[in-house]
Design a protein around this motif. Sequence first.
Motif, PDB file in Angstrom:
ATOM      1  N   ILE A 321      22.377  -1.676 117.813  1.00 32.74           N
ATOM      2  CA  ILE A 321      22.135  -1.306 116.460  1.00 32.74           C
ATOM      3  C   ILE A 321      21.852   0.275 116.229  1.00 32.74           C
ATOM      4  CG2 ILE A 321      19.668  -1.615 116.684  1.00 32.74           C
ATOM      5  CD1 ILE A 321      22.101  -2.953 113.876  1.00 32.74           C
ATOM      6  N   ARG A 322      21.247   0.987 117.172  1.00 33.47           N
ATOM      7  CA  ARG A 322      20.924   2.249 117.152  1.00 33.47           C
ATOM      8  C   ARG A 322      21.951   3.035 116.720  1.00 33.47           C
ATOM      9  NH1 ARG A 322      16.013   4.228 119.240  1.00 33.47           N
ATOM     10  NH2 ARG A 322      15.129   2.596 120.607  1.00 33.47           N
ATOM     11  N   HIS A 323      23.210   2.594 117.033  1.00 32.13           N
ATOM     12  CA  HIS A 323      24.518   3.353 116.849  1.00 32.13           C
ATOM     13  C   HIS A 323      25.488   3.004 115.421  1.00 32.13           C
ATOM     14  CE1 HIS A 323      23.564   5.361 120.542  1.00 32.13           C
ATOM     15  NE2 HIS A 323      23.349   4.074 121.211  1.00 32.13           N
ATOM     16  N   ILE A 324      24.775   1.958 114.736  1.00 28.59           N
ATOM     17  CA  ILE A 324      25.396   1.642 113.716  1.00 28.59           C
ATOM     18  C   ILE A 324      24.736   1.985 112.267  1.00 28.59           C
ATOM     19  CG2 ILE A 324      25.861  -0.718 112.313  1.00 28.59           C
ATOM     20  CD1 ILE A 324      25.727  -2.192 115.060  1.00 28.59           C
ATOM     21  N   ASP A 325      25.599   2.537 111.368  1.00 27.92           N
ATOM     22  CA  ASP A 325      25.332   2.849 109.967  1.00 27.92           C
ATOM     23  C   ASP A 325      25.272   1.754 108.991  1.00 27.92           C
ATOM     24  OD1 ASP A 325      24.685   4.081 107.597  1.00 27.92           O
ATOM     25  OD2 ASP A 325      26.430   5.423 107.625  1.00 27.92           O
ATOM     26  N   THR A 332      32.363  -3.612 109.240  1.00 31.09           N
ATOM     27  CA  THR A 332      32.682  -4.332 110.448  1.00 31.09           C
ATOM     28  C   THR A 332      31.652  -4.479 111.652  1.00 31.09           C
ATOM     29  OG1 THR A 332      35.335  -3.741 109.917  1.00 31.09           O
ATOM     30  CG2 THR A 332      34.679  -4.534 112.142  1.00 31.09           C
ATOM     31  N   GLU A 333      31.228  -3.160 111.920  1.00 29.14           N
ATOM     32  CA  GLU A 333      30.481  -3.074 113.209  1.00 29.14           C
ATOM     33  C   GLU A 333      28.873  -3.699 112.679  1.00 29.14           C
ATOM     34  OE1 GLU A 333      30.477   0.570 116.222  1.00 29.14           O
ATOM     35  OE2 GLU A 333      30.216   1.244 114.188  1.00 29.14           O
ATOM     36  N   LEU A 334      28.362  -3.612 111.653  1.00 29.20           N
ATOM     37  CA  LEU A 334      27.481  -4.242 111.115  1.00 29.20           C
ATOM     38  C   LEU A 334      27.549  -5.843 111.138  1.00 29.20           C
ATOM     39  CD1 LEU A 334      24.330  -4.139 110.081  1.00 29.20           C
ATOM     40  CD2 LEU A 334      25.159  -3.841 107.731  1.00 29.20           C
ATOM     41  N   ARG A 335      28.473  -6.302 110.729  1.00 26.78           N
ATOM     42  CA  ARG A 335      28.724  -7.711 110.615  1.00 26.78           C
ATOM     43  C   ARG A 335      28.911  -8.251 111.759  1.00 26.78           C
ATOM     44  NH1 ARG A 335      30.006 -10.227 105.845  1.00 26.78           N
ATOM     45  NH2 ARG A 335      29.779  -8.713 104.058  1.00 26.78           N
ATOM     46  N   GLU A 336      29.676  -7.428 112.935  1.00 24.33           N
ATOM     47  CA  GLU A 336      29.830  -8.107 114.152  1.00 24.33           C
ATOM     48  C   GLU A 336      28.580  -8.217 114.971  1.00 24.33           C
ATOM     49  OE1 GLU A 336      32.665  -5.325 116.063  1.00 24.33           O
ATOM     50  OE2 GLU A 336      34.513  -6.545 115.063  1.00 24.33           O
ATOM     51  N   TRP A 337      27.731  -7.185 114.834  1.00 23.23           N
ATOM     52  CA  TRP A 337      26.320  -7.211 115.502  1.00 23.23           C
ATOM     53  C   TRP A 337      25.443  -8.402 114.646  1.00 23.23           C
ATOM     54  CZ3 TRP A 337      21.251  -6.728 114.217  1.00 23.23           C
ATOM     55  CH2 TRP A 337      20.240  -6.557 115.086  1.00 23.23           C
ATOM     56  N   LEU A 338      25.441  -8.277 113.565  1.00 24.97           N
ATOM     57  CA  LEU A 338      24.765  -9.726 113.033  1.00 24.97           C
ATOM     58  C   LEU A 338      24.897 -10.901 113.533  1.00 24.97           C
ATOM     59  CD1 LEU A 338      24.351  -8.323 109.129  1.00 24.97           C
ATOM     60  CD2 LEU A 338      22.690  -8.530 111.015  1.00 24.97           C
ATOM     61  N   VAL A 339      26.524 -11.127 113.619  1.00 21.92           N
ATOM     62  CA  VAL A 339      27.131 -12.285 114.159  1.00 21.92           C
ATOM     63  C   VAL A 339      26.331 -12.615 115.313  1.00 21.92           C
ATOM     64  CG1 VAL A 339      28.882 -13.579 114.910  1.00 21.92           C
ATOM     65  CG2 VAL A 339      29.250 -12.704 112.766  1.00 21.92           C
TER      66      VAL A 339
END
Length: 442
Positions: A321-325, A332-339
């Motif tokens: 998560i440190r590398h996601i804006d 896309t990155e945020l949603r994939e991380w949340l899933v």
Amino acid sequence: MSETPITRRASYGPSSPEVGSRGANTRSKIVEVSLDLFAEVGFFNTSVDAIAKSANISRATLYQYFPGKDEIFLELLDECGRALFRVARRIGPLGPTDVGFDNLNWWLGEWSWVFEKYSTMFVQWTGVASSDTAVRPEISRFLGGYNQRLADRIKSSNVEGLDSMAAAMTITALVHRMNLFIHTDRAYGRDIQSIVDAMSVYLQLFLFPETPGSVLSSLPLRTAGKSFIEVPVPPSTDGLTIDDRISGLSKRAVNTVRTLVEAGAVQFRQKGYHRTSVDDIVEEAGFARGTFYKYFSEKQDLLVALSTEAVASTVDHAERIRHIDPTSTDETELREWLVSFAEFSSHYSGSIDAWAEKSIGDNIVSELGAYGQSVMDDALLSVLTSRQRDYPFDPEVSAMIFRAIIARVPQASQELPEPLSRDESIDLLVACIQRGFFRHAK
């Protein structure tokens, strides 16, 4: 022994005409000592015999007033529930104005006062609600009614871009989880008022992201939090991790251990740690009790193994998560991380809930939990402090709010009368993050 069956008289309810003043005092004493015992050793470790002894009555006398400790818990739950409803009825108009923000701040303060008064009940609530007791349906019923009242207030306040029931569920889940952090010593020593004030800012923007900075600065808020999290040294887990336990074993034995671990995760999630027995675990796994004890000394030993695995996954998610804006137009990155995080939280939910328990009997479990929490909070704080703000903002408490949302809201979304789909749940999480922390609404 007599063949005549023993007939138990009907219990004396709180409004029973037969109870009398003496009986009312006895009933009150039972409830009072139960609350003390729940606080001291936890709901699951409190026996009916212990309650009767503390109340200076016989077990038979106790049963004249309550069928069991579940019913005592329900009476206490009803009492604190009525207090919360009284507060909810007094919520003033909400909105992106000085008055609306003041009403929200007042309400959260009153809610926290009720939580503090009944802290034992709310702390125990989490563990009891996650297990298969008679209490769980009543907790669900209460939450349904309470969320509906909040949803009506939100709808009347012309909140845009959010479903009113989903928003109400989010608020209830967040406030309960944050108060839980306070009363289980997981709030980094922050006082109640600073947490109430930080939640006020967050929820004001979650509901009304258009709120001007001048409105958020209109109250003398206590939001001078630190911009870093002190991460404790992790406890030694040598020989306790699953990899350590399976090292040198045959392929068949490795599969057996992993099957037992997975069965434990499933049972802890479905029934809660305390309500799960070794028999439940081996039945889930399809093995005999002897097989379990070949690899684990007791149920608690399995919890330790699961906790080491859960913390390792927590550290991995924290680094990602440190590398996601979260404000990027490409979500896309945020949603994939949340899933991924939601799946992780669900899988290990029984073990994670046990981290906060003071009656587990193994310090390493709570130490692992404290380490995992701090690592995640530090990562979330780094994401939050990447932006400047023109309003009062408490980085430390906001990181806790962030974690409370991503950990609890997906679970709570499945407890709605009409549960959210996975995509709807992720949409809600994205809205929680972008609106509440970054004042961004689509």
